[in-house]
Design a protein around this motif. Structure first.
Motif, PDB file in Angstrom:
ATOM      1  N   LYS A  61      35.661  63.664  39.550  1.00  0.00           N
ATOM      2  CA  LYS A  61      34.516  63.899  38.670  1.00  0.00           C
ATOM      3  C   LYS A  61      34.878  64.137  37.209  1.00  0.00           C
ATOM      4  O   LYS A  61      34.223  63.585  36.330  1.00  0.00           O
ATOM      5  N   PRO A  62      35.911  64.930  36.904  1.00  0.00           N
ATOM      6  CA  PRO A  62      36.227  65.155  35.487  1.00  0.00           C
ATOM      7  C   PRO A  62      36.706  63.911  34.729  1.00  0.00           C
ATOM      8  O   PRO A  62      36.689  63.872  33.509  1.00  0.00           O
ATOM      9  N   PHE A  63      37.127  62.875  35.458  1.00  0.00           N
ATOM     10  CA  PHE A  63      37.717  61.705  34.830  1.00  0.00           C
ATOM     11  C   PHE A  63      36.789  60.490  34.773  1.00  0.00           C
ATOM     12  O   PHE A  63      37.138  59.476  34.180  1.00  0.00           O
ATOM     13  N   VAL A  64      35.624  60.600  35.379  1.00  0.00           N
ATOM     14  CA  VAL A  64      34.740  59.440  35.511  1.00  0.00           C
ATOM     15  C   VAL A  64      34.284  58.904  34.160  1.00  0.00           C
ATOM     16  O   VAL A  64      34.352  57.702  33.909  1.00  0.00           O
ATOM     17  N   LYS A  65      33.831  59.760  33.257  1.00  0.00           N
ATOM     18  CA  LYS A  65      33.303  59.279  31.976  1.00  0.00           C
ATOM     19  C   LYS A  65      34.376  58.559  31.168  1.00  0.00           C
ATOM     20  O   LYS A  65      34.128  57.483  30.617  1.00  0.00           O
ATOM     21  N   SER A  66      35.576  59.110  31.094  1.00  0.00           N
ATOM     22  CA  SER A  66      36.635  58.447  30.327  1.00  0.00           C
ATOM     23  C   SER A  66      37.043  57.126  30.997  1.00  0.00           C
ATOM     24  O   SER A  66      37.349  56.147  30.308  1.00  0.00           O
ATOM     25  N   TYR A  67      37.016  57.087  32.324  1.00  0.00           N
ATOM     26  CA  TYR A  67      37.315  55.844  33.034  1.00  0.00           C
ATOM     27  C   TYR A  67      36.253  54.785  32.728  1.00  0.00           C
ATOM     28  O   TYR A  67      36.567  53.627  32.447  1.00  0.00           O
ATOM     29  N   LEU A  68      34.980  55.187  32.742  1.00  0.00           N
ATOM     30  CA  LEU A  68      33.896  54.255  32.409  1.00  0.00           C
ATOM     31  C   LEU A  68      34.062  53.708  31.007  1.00  0.00           C
ATOM     32  O   LEU A  68      33.905  52.511  30.768  1.00  0.00           O
ATOM     33  N   ARG A  69      34.349  54.578  30.062  1.00  0.00           N
ATOM     34  CA  ARG A  69      34.521  54.161  28.668  1.00  0.00           C
ATOM     35  C   ARG A  69      35.639  53.131  28.553  1.00  0.00           C
ATOM     36  O   ARG A  69      35.499  52.108  27.896  1.00  0.00           O
ATOM     37  N   LYS A  70      36.753  53.390  29.242  1.00  0.00           N
ATOM     38  CA  LYS A  70      37.886  52.454  29.217  1.00  0.00           C
ATOM     39  C   LYS A  70      37.486  51.112  29.814  1.00  0.00           C
ATOM     40  O   LYS A  70      37.787  50.056  29.251  1.00  0.00           O
ATOM     41  N   GLN A  71      36.796  51.134  30.946  1.00  0.00           N
ATOM     42  CA  GLN A  71      36.371  49.897  31.605  1.00  0.00           C
ATOM     43  C   GLN A  71      35.397  49.102  30.729  1.00  0.00           C
ATOM     44  O   GLN A  71      35.517  47.885  30.607  1.00  0.00           O
ATOM     45  N   GLN A  72      34.429  49.792  30.129  1.00  0.00           N
ATOM     46  CA  GLN A  72      33.459  49.109  29.275  1.00  0.00           C
ATOM     47  C   GLN A  72      34.133  48.483  28.062  1.00  0.00           C
ATOM     48  O   GLN A  72      33.834  47.349  27.700  1.00  0.00           O
ATOM     49  N   THR A  73      35.023  49.215  27.438  1.00  0.00           N
ATOM     50  CA  THR A  73      35.723  48.716  26.255  1.00  0.00           C
ATOM     51  C   THR A  73      36.544  47.474  26.607  1.00  0.00           C
ATOM     52  O   THR A  73      36.541  46.485  25.872  1.00  0.00           O
ATOM     53  N   GLN A  74      37.209  47.506  27.764  1.00  0.00           N
ATOM     54  CA  GLN A  74      38.012  46.354  28.192  1.00  0.00           C
ATOM     55  C   GLN A  74      37.128  45.154  28.513  1.00  0.00           C
ATOM     56  O   GLN A  74      37.456  44.020  28.155  1.00  0.00           O
ATOM     57  N   PHE A  75      35.998  45.389  29.165  1.00  0.00           N
ATOM     58  CA  PHE A  75      35.073  44.310  29.514  1.00  0.00           C
ATOM     59  C   PHE A  75      34.584  43.601  28.248  1.00  0.00           C
ATOM     60  O   PHE A  75      34.629  42.370  28.152  1.00  0.00           O
ATOM     61  N   VAL A  76      34.188  44.377  27.246  1.00  0.00           N
ATOM     62  CA  VAL A  76      33.712  43.793  25.984  1.00  0.00           C
ATOM     63  C   VAL A  76      34.855  43.078  25.258  1.00  0.00           C
ATOM     64  O   VAL A  76      34.676  41.971  24.740  1.00  0.00           O
ATOM     65  N   ALA A  77      36.024  43.673  25.243  1.00  0.00           N
ATOM     66  CA  ALA A  77      37.178  43.026  24.598  1.00  0.00           C
ATOM     67  C   ALA A  77      37.513  41.702  25.278  1.00  0.00           C
ATOM     68  O   ALA A  77      37.817  40.705  24.601  1.00  0.00           O
ATOM     69  N   ASP A  78      37.434  41.675  26.603  1.00  0.00           N
ATOM     70  CA  ASP A  78      37.705  40.439  27.338  1.00  0.00           C
ATOM     71  C   ASP A  78      36.651  39.368  27.037  1.00  0.00           C
ATOM     72  O   ASP A  78      36.985  38.187  26.895  1.00  0.00           O
ATOM     73  N   ILE A  79      35.394  39.770  26.929  1.00  0.00           N
ATOM     74  CA  ILE A  79      34.334  38.814  26.566  1.00  0.00           C
ATOM     75  C   ILE A  79      34.615  38.230  25.194  1.00  0.00           C
ATOM     76  O   ILE A  79      34.582  37.016  24.999  1.00  0.00           O
ATOM     77  N   ARG A  80      34.916  39.094  24.236  1.00  0.00           N
ATOM     78  CA  ARG A  80      35.189  38.634  22.872  1.00  0.00           C
ATOM     79  C   ARG A  80      36.379  37.688  22.818  1.00  0.00           C
ATOM     80  O   ARG A  80      36.340  36.663  22.140  1.00  0.00           O
ATOM     81  N   LYS A  81      37.434  38.061  23.519  1.00  0.00           N
ATOM     82  CA  LYS A  81      38.630  37.221  23.523  1.00  0.00           C
ATOM     83  C   LYS A  81      38.306  35.842  24.107  1.00  0.00           C
ATOM     84  O   LYS A  81      38.696  34.814  23.556  1.00  0.00           O
ATOM     85  N   ALA A  82      37.583  35.844  25.212  1.00  0.00           N
ATOM     86  CA  ALA A  82      37.248  34.585  25.869  1.00  0.00           C
ATOM     87  C   ALA A  82      36.326  33.718  25.009  1.00  0.00           C
ATOM     88  O   ALA A  82      36.435  32.503  25.010  1.00  0.00           O
ATOM     89  N   LEU A  83      35.436  34.361  24.264  1.00  0.00           N
ATOM     90  CA  LEU A  83      34.499  33.620  23.424  1.00  0.00           C
ATOM     91  C   LEU A  83      35.007  33.450  21.992  1.00  0.00           C
ATOM     92  O   LEU A  83      34.333  32.858  21.157  1.00  0.00           O
ATOM     93  N   GLY A  84      36.187  34.004  21.714  1.00  0.00           N
ATOM     94  CA  GLY A  84      36.854  33.739  20.448  1.00  0.00           C
ATOM     95  C   GLY A  84      36.406  34.524  19.238  1.00  0.00           C
ATOM     96  O   GLY A  84      36.579  34.061  18.115  1.00  0.00           O
ATOM     97  N   GLY A  85      35.873  35.704  19.425  1.00  0.00           N
ATOM     98  CA  GLY A  85      35.420  36.475  18.261  1.00  0.00           C
ATOM     99  C   GLY A  85      36.021  37.856  18.193  1.00  0.00           C
ATOM    100  O   GLY A  85      36.485  38.396  19.176  1.00  0.00           O
ATOM    101  N   LEU A  86      36.012  38.418  17.011  1.00  0.00           N
ATOM    102  CA  LEU A  86      36.517  39.772  16.794  1.00  0.00           C
ATOM    103  C   LEU A  86      35.473  40.573  16.024  1.00  0.00           C
ATOM    104  O   LEU A  86      35.290  40.368  14.829  1.00  0.00           O
ATOM    105  N   TYR A  87      34.786  41.471  16.724  1.00  0.00           N
ATOM    106  CA  TYR A  87      33.767  42.321  16.116  1.00  0.00           C
ATOM    107  C   TYR A  87      34.000  43.738  16.551  1.00  0.00           C
ATOM    108  O   TYR A  87      34.494  43.983  17.647  1.00  0.00           O
ATOM    109  N   PRO A  88      33.617  44.738  15.762  1.00  0.00           N
ATOM    110  CA  PRO A  88      33.839  46.136  16.128  1.00  0.00           C
ATOM    111  C   PRO A  88      32.937  46.591  17.270  1.00  0.00           C
ATOM    112  O   PRO A  88      31.818  46.107  17.413  1.00  0.00           O
ATOM    113  N   LEU A  89      33.422  47.510  18.079  1.00  0.00           N
ATOM    114  CA  LEU A  89      32.632  48.117  19.130  1.00  0.00           C
ATOM    115  C   LEU A  89      31.790  49.243  18.549  1.00  0.00           C
ATOM    116  O   LEU A  89      32.174  49.874  17.576  1.00  0.00           O
ATOM    117  N   SER A  90      30.647  49.491  19.163  1.00  0.00           N
ATOM    118  CA  SER A  90      29.794  50.619  18.766  1.00  0.00           C
ATOM    119  C   SER A  90      29.428  51.413  20.007  1.00  0.00           C
ATOM    120  O   SER A  90      28.292  51.377  20.458  1.00  0.00           O
TER     121      SER A  90
END
Length: 140
Positions: A108-137
């Motif tokens: 339980k104490p680690f779930v939020k940080s794990y989610l944040r890491k997973q979401q950030t990686q998912f978005v980074a992978d989408i950007r890489k695959a689609l060829g763009g570099l934009y900041p996360l918010s």
């Protein structure tokens, strides 16, 4: 329950980004965290991590080119994911929210940080695959 949200601009028009993100069968080709995906039906699929750990996803809502939602479950957690897609000119804004409940008290104490890491990686992978570099918010 832990809740995590991330918003980002993705290069590409809405239909292109939507079709790309919902092409589950090809996730392993661009997702850095997965070894494979198995589509069970039009409403259910399983993702396998690089270590072979499965998570089952059950689609609960599809509003084409606008909103995609699913429940998710594995031996460690259960939760719900909501993805909202909005056209912003030649780009697409994605707004992804995950709500997860850990099944094991020690996690339980680690779930939020794990989610944040997973979401950030998912978005980074989408950007890489689609060829763009934009900041996360990410919304904390």
């Amino acid at each position: 329950m832990a809740v995590s949200n991330i918003k980002a601009l993705i290069p590409g028009e809405l239909h292109k980004v939507w079709d790309f993100v919902l092409d589950i069968e090809n996730y392993a080709a661009w997702r850095s965290d997965l070894s494979k995906t198995v589509v069970i039906s039009d409403r259910q699929f399983i993702e396998y991590t690089k270590d072979g750990y499965p998570t089952t996803f059950t689609v609960t809502l599809v509003e084409p080119y606008r909103r995609w939602e699913f429940d998710m479950e594995n031996s460690n957690m259960t939760g719900h994911w909501t993805g909202v897609f909005t056209a912003k000119g030649s780009e697409t804004e994605i707004d992804f929210t995950e709500q997860v409940e850990a099944k094991k008290l020690l996690m339980k104490p680690f779930v939020k940080s794990y989610l944040r890491k997973q979401q950030t990686q998912f978005v980074a992978d989408i950007r890489k695959a689609l060829g763009g570099l934009y900041p996360l918010s990410p919304d904390l």
